[in-house]
Design a protein around this motif. Structure first.
Motif, PDB file in Angstrom:
ATOM      1  N   GLU A   1       0.831  -1.206   0.000  1.00  0.00           N
ATOM      2  CA  GLU A   1       0.000   0.000   0.000  1.00  0.00           C
ATOM      3  C   GLU A   1       0.866   1.258   0.000  1.00  0.00           C
ATOM      4  N   LYS A   2       2.042   1.178   0.612  1.00  0.00           N
ATOM      5  CA  LYS A   2       2.950   2.332   0.644  1.00  0.00           C
ATOM      6  C   LYS A   2       3.478   2.671  -0.748  1.00  0.00           C
ATOM      7  N   ILE A   3       3.530   1.665  -1.630  1.00  0.00           N
ATOM      8  CA  ILE A   3       4.058   1.890  -2.985  1.00  0.00           C
ATOM      9  C   ILE A   3       3.172   2.860  -3.762  1.00  0.00           C
ATOM     10  N   LYS A   4       1.909   2.952  -3.409  1.00  0.00           N
ATOM     11  CA  LYS A   4       0.985   3.843  -4.103  1.00  0.00           C
ATOM     12  C   LYS A   4       1.454   5.296  -4.060  1.00  0.00           C
ATOM     13  N   VAL A   5       2.290   5.614  -3.095  1.00  0.00           N
ATOM     14  CA  VAL A   5       2.808   6.987  -2.967  1.00  0.00           C
ATOM     15  C   VAL A   5       3.568   7.393  -4.233  1.00  0.00           C
ATOM     16  N   PHE A   6       4.197   6.434  -4.898  1.00  0.00           N
ATOM     17  CA  PHE A   6       5.021   6.724  -6.065  1.00  0.00           C
ATOM     18  C   PHE A   6       4.209   6.874  -7.353  1.00  0.00           C
ATOM     19  N   LEU A   7       2.904   6.616  -7.286  1.00  0.00           N
ATOM     20  CA  LEU A   7       2.069   6.669  -8.490  1.00  0.00           C
ATOM     21  C   LEU A   7       1.434   8.042  -8.675  1.00  0.00           C
ATOM     22  N   PRO A   8       1.315   8.500  -9.918  1.00  0.00           N
ATOM     23  CA  PRO A   8       0.557   9.728 -10.188  1.00  0.00           C
ATOM     24  C   PRO A   8      -0.935   9.515  -9.903  1.00  0.00           C
ATOM     25  N   LYS A   9      -1.651  10.594  -9.773  1.00  0.00           N
ATOM     26  CA  LYS A   9      -3.054  10.545  -9.338  1.00  0.00           C
ATOM     27  C   LYS A   9      -3.934   9.687 -10.249  1.00  0.00           C
ATOM     28  N   ASN A  10      -3.835   9.848 -11.573  1.00  0.00           N
ATOM     29  CA  ASN A  10      -4.719   9.093 -12.452  1.00  0.00           C
ATOM     30  C   ASN A  10      -4.427   7.591 -12.396  1.00  0.00           C
ATOM     31  N   PHE A  11      -3.199   7.209 -12.069  1.00  0.00           N
ATOM     32  CA  PHE A  11      -2.864   5.791 -11.925  1.00  0.00           C
ATOM     33  C   PHE A  11      -3.412   5.247 -10.604  1.00  0.00           C
ATOM     34  N   LYS A  12      -3.360   6.079  -9.557  1.00  0.00           N
ATOM     35  CA  LYS A  12      -3.929   5.664  -8.270  1.00  0.00           C
ATOM     36  C   LYS A  12      -5.429   5.426  -8.391  1.00  0.00           C
ATOM     37  N   GLU A  13      -6.099   6.296  -9.135  1.00  0.00           N
ATOM     38  CA  GLU A  13      -7.544   6.180  -9.294  1.00  0.00           C
ATOM     39  C   GLU A  13      -7.950   4.929 -10.068  1.00  0.00           C
ATOM     40  N   ASN A  14      -7.098   4.471 -10.979  1.00  0.00           N
ATOM     41  CA  ASN A  14      -7.409   3.298 -11.797  1.00  0.00           C
ATOM     42  C   ASN A  14      -6.779   2.017 -11.274  1.00  0.00           C
ATOM     43  N   LEU A  15      -6.102   2.087 -10.139  1.00  0.00           N
ATOM     44  CA  LEU A  15      -5.464   0.908  -9.553  1.00  0.00           C
ATOM     45  C   LEU A  15      -6.467   0.116  -8.726  1.00  0.00           C
ATOM     46  N   LEU A  16      -6.529  -1.186  -8.971  1.00  0.00           N
ATOM     47  CA  LEU A  16      -7.404  -2.049  -8.175  1.00  0.00           C
ATOM     48  C   LEU A  16      -6.674  -2.535  -6.929  1.00  0.00           C
ATOM     49  N   PHE A  17      -5.498  -3.147  -7.122  1.00  0.00           N
ATOM     50  CA  PHE A  17      -4.710  -3.641  -6.000  1.00  0.00           C
ATOM     51  C   PHE A  17      -3.291  -3.923  -6.465  1.00  0.00           C
ATOM     52  N   ILE A  18      -2.416  -4.148  -5.494  1.00  0.00           N
ATOM     53  CA  ILE A  18      -1.023  -4.525  -5.755  1.00  0.00           C
ATOM     54  C   ILE A  18      -0.787  -5.839  -5.042  1.00  0.00           C
ATOM     55  N   SER A  19      -0.106  -6.764  -5.707  1.00  0.00           N
ATOM     56  CA  SER A  19       0.190  -8.052  -5.077  1.00  0.00           C
ATOM     57  C   SER A  19       1.589  -8.510  -5.474  1.00  0.00           C
ATOM     58  N   ILE A  20       2.058  -9.547  -4.770  1.00  0.00           N
ATOM     59  CA  ILE A  20       3.368 -10.130  -5.062  1.00  0.00           C
ATOM     60  C   ILE A  20       3.169 -11.595  -5.430  1.00  0.00           C
ATOM     61  N   LYS A  21       3.838 -12.004  -6.507  1.00  0.00           N
ATOM     62  CA  LYS A  21       3.787 -13.407  -6.923  1.00  0.00           C
ATOM     63  C   LYS A  21       5.090 -13.735  -7.640  1.00  0.00           C
ATOM     64  N   ASN A  22       5.805 -14.728  -7.142  1.00  0.00           N
ATOM     65  CA  ASN A  22       7.040 -15.207  -7.783  1.00  0.00           C
ATOM     66  C   ASN A  22       8.027 -14.079  -8.096  1.00  0.00           C
ATOM     67  N   GLN A  23       8.403 -13.327  -7.108  1.00  0.00           N
ATOM     68  CA  GLN A  23       9.378 -12.242  -7.237  1.00  0.00           C
ATOM     69  C   GLN A  23       8.907 -11.141  -8.191  1.00  0.00           C
ATOM     70  N   GLN A  24       7.604 -11.040  -8.391  1.00  0.00           N
ATOM     71  CA  GLN A  24       7.047  -9.981  -9.218  1.00  0.00           C
ATOM     72  C   GLN A  24       6.061  -9.167  -8.386  1.00  0.00           C
ATOM     73  N   ILE A  25       6.149  -7.870  -8.532  1.00  0.00           N
ATOM     74  CA  ILE A  25       5.161  -6.994  -7.922  1.00  0.00           C
ATOM     75  C   ILE A  25       4.170  -6.666  -9.031  1.00  0.00           C
ATOM     76  N   LEU A  26       2.925  -7.094  -8.842  1.00  0.00           N
ATOM     77  CA  LEU A  26       1.903  -6.965  -9.869  1.00  0.00           C
ATOM     78  C   LEU A  26       0.920  -5.850  -9.512  1.00  0.00           C
ATOM     79  N   PHE A  27       0.695  -4.966 -10.448  1.00  0.00           N
ATOM     80  CA  PHE A  27      -0.244  -3.869 -10.296  1.00  0.00           C
ATOM     81  C   PHE A  27      -1.455  -4.174 -11.170  1.00  0.00           C
ATOM     82  N   ALA A  28      -2.625  -4.312 -10.559  1.00  0.00           N
ATOM     83  CA  ALA A  28      -3.857  -4.589 -11.297  1.00  0.00           C
ATOM     84  C   ALA A  28      -4.597  -3.280 -11.542  1.00  0.00           C
TER      85      ALA A  28
END
Length: 151
Positions: free
Chosen positions: A27-54
């Motif tokens: 959730e802290k990673i959202k700080v690095f996103l611009p506003k329009n990306f935050k508004e369209n972000l569903l969630f962030i997850s980790i899977k197999n050494q990948q940080i996935l932004f939905a």
């Protein structure tokens, strides 16, 4: 007596609640996103050494994958002490969940409205400037040419 921050910190460091701690860091990673990306972000997850932004929108997701991944990766590496439970080596990828992708409709085709020339080209050219006079004569010739095609 311990304050609430200390109690929550102790609870999240517990091995059984590693996922809670990790989701808090994501959730802290959202700080690095611009506003329009935050508004369209569903969630962030980790899977197999990948940080996935939905994301909700494929266009935003595509923009994220092209332009923001490197900046976010560099920011996370720079502030690694704020993200202790994240893997040291990771990839970042944006995606749109399949159920949302099926619902997303491509923009409708843009139709161009064509206007018919109503002028006949029978105007008088009073322009004294040589270049402008030639320009108006080219316009007249084009109008006459269009009228001949029309008839």
């Amino acid at each position: 007596m311990k304050d609430s921050k200390h109690i929550i910190s102790t609870i999240t460091k517990n091995f059984g609640l590693k996922k809670l701690s990790q989701s808090h860091e994501l959730e802290k990673i959202k700080v690095f996103l611009p506003k329009n990306f935050k508004e369209n972000l569903l969630f962030i997850s980790i899977k197999n050494q990948q940080i996935l932004f939905a994301f909700k929108n494929p266009i935003i997701c595509n923009e994220f994958n092209k332009y923001l991944i490197k900046n976010i990766s560099d920011s996370i590496q720079e502030y690694q002490d704020f993200f202790p439970s994240l893997p040291k080596q990771f990839n970042i990828k944006g995606y749109v969940p399949l159920n949302l992708l099926k619902e997303f409709k491509a923009p409708t085709q843009i139709t161009l409205q064509i206007y018919q020339e109503t002028a006949l080209g029978n105007f008088q050219n009073h322009c004294k400037d040589k270049k402008l006079h030639e320009g108006f004569e080219k316009i007249r010739n084009k109008i006459i040419q269009l009228q001949s095609i029309k008839n």
